[in-house]
Design a protein around this motif. Structure first.
Motif: not given
Length: 82
Positions: A14-21, A26-33
């Motif tokens: 996680s970094f800022g509003p992003y999650r890197l899976d 996959q890259l997520w910003r909040g609940v949006q891919e």
């Protein structure tokens, strides 16, 4: 925590509003891919995997395009996508 949960936790960054899976690419910003190309994902994965370190062009070329000759424009394109 189970082994599966530990692996899943390790594969999420996680970094800022992003999650890197990392595991599922996959890259997520909040609940949006966020849709990005495979090479842009590889660039991001390298950068996230080396926090606080200077990443040179040579580092990125070796990590993302091993044993392949590509132009600087290719690298710039991957970074601009991010």
């Amino acid at each position: 925590m189970s082994e599966q949960q530990k692996r899943q936790h390790k594969s999420l960054v996680s970094f800022g509003p992003y999650r890197l899976d990392v595991e599922n690419h996959q890259l997520w910003r909040g609940v949006q891919e966020v849709r990005i190309t495979g090479k842009a994902f590889a660039v991001l994965r390298y950068l996230v995997g080396h926090p606080g370190q200077l990443a040179t062009k040579d580092d990125l070329f070796a990590a993302v395009w091993p044993e392949t000759v590509v132009s600087e424009a290719t690298l710039v394109s991957g970074i601009q996508e991010l």
